[in-house]
Design a protein around this motif. Structure first.
Motif, PDB file in Angstrom:
ATOM      1  N   PHE A 110     -10.445 -63.410 -29.974  1.00  0.00           N
ATOM      2  CA  PHE A 110      -9.535 -62.755 -30.366  1.00  0.00           C
ATOM      3  C   PHE A 110      -9.301 -61.463 -29.592  1.00  0.00           C
ATOM      4  O   PHE A 110      -9.758 -61.036 -28.719  1.00  0.00           O
ATOM      5  N   HIS A 111      -7.573 -60.759 -29.212  1.00  0.00           N
ATOM      6  CA  HIS A 111      -7.540 -60.471 -28.305  1.00  0.00           C
ATOM      7  C   HIS A 111      -6.773 -58.601 -29.391  1.00  0.00           C
ATOM      8  O   HIS A 111      -6.199 -58.561 -30.232  1.00  0.00           O
ATOM      9  N   ILE A 112      -7.178 -57.934 -28.495  1.00  0.00           N
ATOM     10  CA  ILE A 112      -6.055 -56.452 -28.673  1.00  0.00           C
ATOM     11  C   ILE A 112      -4.643 -56.614 -29.315  1.00  0.00           C
ATOM     12  O   ILE A 112      -3.704 -56.500 -30.274  1.00  0.00           O
ATOM     13  N   TYR A 113      -4.046 -57.334 -28.473  1.00  0.00           N
ATOM     14  CA  TYR A 113      -2.077 -57.253 -28.408  1.00  0.00           C
ATOM     15  C   TYR A 113      -2.060 -58.246 -29.772  1.00  0.00           C
ATOM     16  O   TYR A 113      -0.792 -58.172 -30.097  1.00  0.00           O
ATOM     17  N   GLU A 114      -2.844 -59.108 -30.014  1.00  0.00           N
ATOM     18  CA  GLU A 114      -2.589 -60.018 -31.257  1.00  0.00           C
ATOM     19  C   GLU A 114      -2.683 -58.848 -32.435  1.00  0.00           C
ATOM     20  O   GLU A 114      -2.162 -60.043 -33.642  1.00  0.00           O
ATOM     21  N   MET A 161      -7.724 -59.115 -20.687  1.00  0.00           N
ATOM     22  CA  MET A 161      -7.077 -58.433 -21.429  1.00  0.00           C
ATOM     23  C   MET A 161      -8.545 -59.170 -22.639  1.00  0.00           C
ATOM     24  O   MET A 161      -8.331 -58.820 -23.721  1.00  0.00           O
ATOM     25  N   SER A 162      -9.608 -58.805 -22.455  1.00  0.00           N
ATOM     26  CA  SER A 162     -10.685 -59.303 -23.665  1.00  0.00           C
ATOM     27  C   SER A 162     -12.159 -59.219 -23.061  1.00  0.00           C
ATOM     28  O   SER A 162     -12.735 -57.843 -22.135  1.00  0.00           O
ATOM     29  N   THR A 163     -12.816 -59.786 -23.523  1.00  0.00           N
ATOM     30  CA  THR A 163     -14.374 -59.610 -22.769  1.00  0.00           C
ATOM     31  C   THR A 163     -15.404 -58.677 -22.529  1.00  0.00           C
ATOM     32  O   THR A 163     -17.005 -58.445 -23.835  1.00  0.00           O
ATOM     33  N   ASN A 206       1.831 -65.497 -15.611  1.00  0.00           N
ATOM     34  CA  ASN A 206       2.293 -66.317 -16.436  1.00  0.00           C
ATOM     35  C   ASN A 206       1.383 -67.142 -17.340  1.00  0.00           C
ATOM     36  O   ASN A 206       0.334 -68.038 -15.974  1.00  0.00           O
ATOM     37  N   HIS A 207       1.228 -67.562 -18.680  1.00  0.00           N
ATOM     38  CA  HIS A 207       0.542 -67.813 -19.318  1.00  0.00           C
ATOM     39  C   HIS A 207       0.049 -69.202 -19.606  1.00  0.00           C
ATOM     40  O   HIS A 207      -1.034 -70.159 -18.965  1.00  0.00           O
ATOM     41  N   GLU A 208       1.569 -69.942 -18.715  1.00  0.00           N
ATOM     42  CA  GLU A 208       1.146 -71.918 -18.355  1.00  0.00           C
ATOM     43  C   GLU A 208      -0.443 -71.690 -17.211  1.00  0.00           C
ATOM     44  O   GLU A 208      -0.871 -72.852 -16.671  1.00  0.00           O
TER      45      GLU A 208
END
Ligand SMILES: O=P(O)(O)O[C@@H]1C[C@H](O)[C@@H](CO)O1
Length: 293
Positions: free
Chosen positions: A89-93, A223-225, A260-262
């Motif tokens: 899970f991430h903050i941006y969610e 954006m995590s960890t 980009n996410h891809e």
């Protein structure tokens, strides 16, 4: 739920979820693994799997990001009991940090001793290439500078102390073990060590931001960890973390590159086999190098 005034979960809430999971399986994990974006294949390493969809686990948040399957996998790795989060899970969610890190406290209450965190990250260090694997030796908690820390709110001493030390956040023995294992496997060309900086996302960084982060001492940005690492250290688990450099952070106004996410997911696929080898070998060696897990 949300019985804590800061919007977090109480010890009893975490225990209820841990006890529910323990009642569903005989596996008693000592190692907890968190899969980063596009790295969910790491869970396939586990044998004798017992799988839970996040939606079926009491109190658990839901994964909303492509590349995060939303499954909690219990299993064994060469006989060693493990648990693996296929999706984090991430903050941006839109989740509060206490919710993002809830699974880490559940790991603790399940009996996990060592947490292995993985992520996809943009490379800031100019020596890094796409596909490099960075052993995290330290972090910069940018949201923390503004008071966003998963430990904000009342402290429950059953988890840990009010003011936990973070100068030893990433276990040095495990970093060395990872380096040794990586070299043994012939991964020396793409194995690095460095500092990971977390931002909130979901927008990727501007060129000016990347330049600033690099000057601040960060080798990779993501954006995590970090929140998971802080929570794990707070409750006394050992932490090992690595970043897959999935893209080069854009540092130059002449560049045509666009994050980009891809590309992030594709690099994860391209390095999946080596990452599985690296992580599984580290996990199975932990008991040979110390007595913690
Ligand atoms: O969960 P991680 O940190 O691996 O995911 C990174 C950060 C964003 O969620 C996403 C961007 O592509 O990958």
């Amino acid at each position: 739920m949300f019985s804590e005034p800061n919007g977090g979960y109480s010890y009893e809430d975490c225990k209820a979820t841990a006890d529910w999971l323990l009642s569903q399986t005989d596996i008693r994990p000592l190692v907890g693994i968190v899969c980063g974006s596009g790295l969910g294949g790491l869970a396939n390493m586990l044998k004798d799997q017992v799988v839970f969809n996040y939606k079926d686990i009491p109190n658990f948040p839901q994964s909303t990001v492509h590349g995060h399957a939303g499954r909690l996998v219990f299993g064994t790795l060469k006989g060693r009991p493990c648990i693996c989060m296929q999706g984090r899970f991430h903050i941006y969610e839109g989740y509060p940090l206490q919710k993002i890190t809830l699974p880490i406290r559940i790991f603790k209450l399940l009996g996990v001793k060592t947490v292995v965190l993985t992520n996809a990250a943009g490379g800031l260090n100019q020596d890094y290439k796409v596909g490099d694997v960075m052993i995290i030796k330290d972090h910069i908690n940018m949201p923390g500078f503004a008071g966003n820390n998963p430990l904000v709110g009342p402290n429950d001493e059953r988890f840990g102390v009010r003011f936990p030390c973070m100068s030893d956040a990433y276990d040095r023995e495990l970093q060395q073990l990872a380096m040794d294992v990586g070299l043994e496997l012939g991964y020396g060309d793409f194995l690095k060590e460095g500092v990971y900086c977390v931002l909130g996302g979901p927008s990727f960084e501007t060129i000016a931001e990347c330049r600033m982060l690099h000057r601040m001492g960060a080798d990779a940005v993501g954006m995590s960890t970090v929140h998971e690492a802080i929570t794990a250290r707070h409750c006394g688990m050992r932490v090992f973390a690595l970043s897959l450099i999935t893209n080069q952070a854009v540092m130059d106004y002449e560049s045509k590159e666009k994050a980009n996410h891809e590309e992030v997911l594709q690099t994860g696929k391209d390095r999946a086999m080596q990452l599985e080898q690296l992580v599984s070998t580290i996990v199975t060696r932990i008991e040979h190098s110390n007595n913690y897990a």
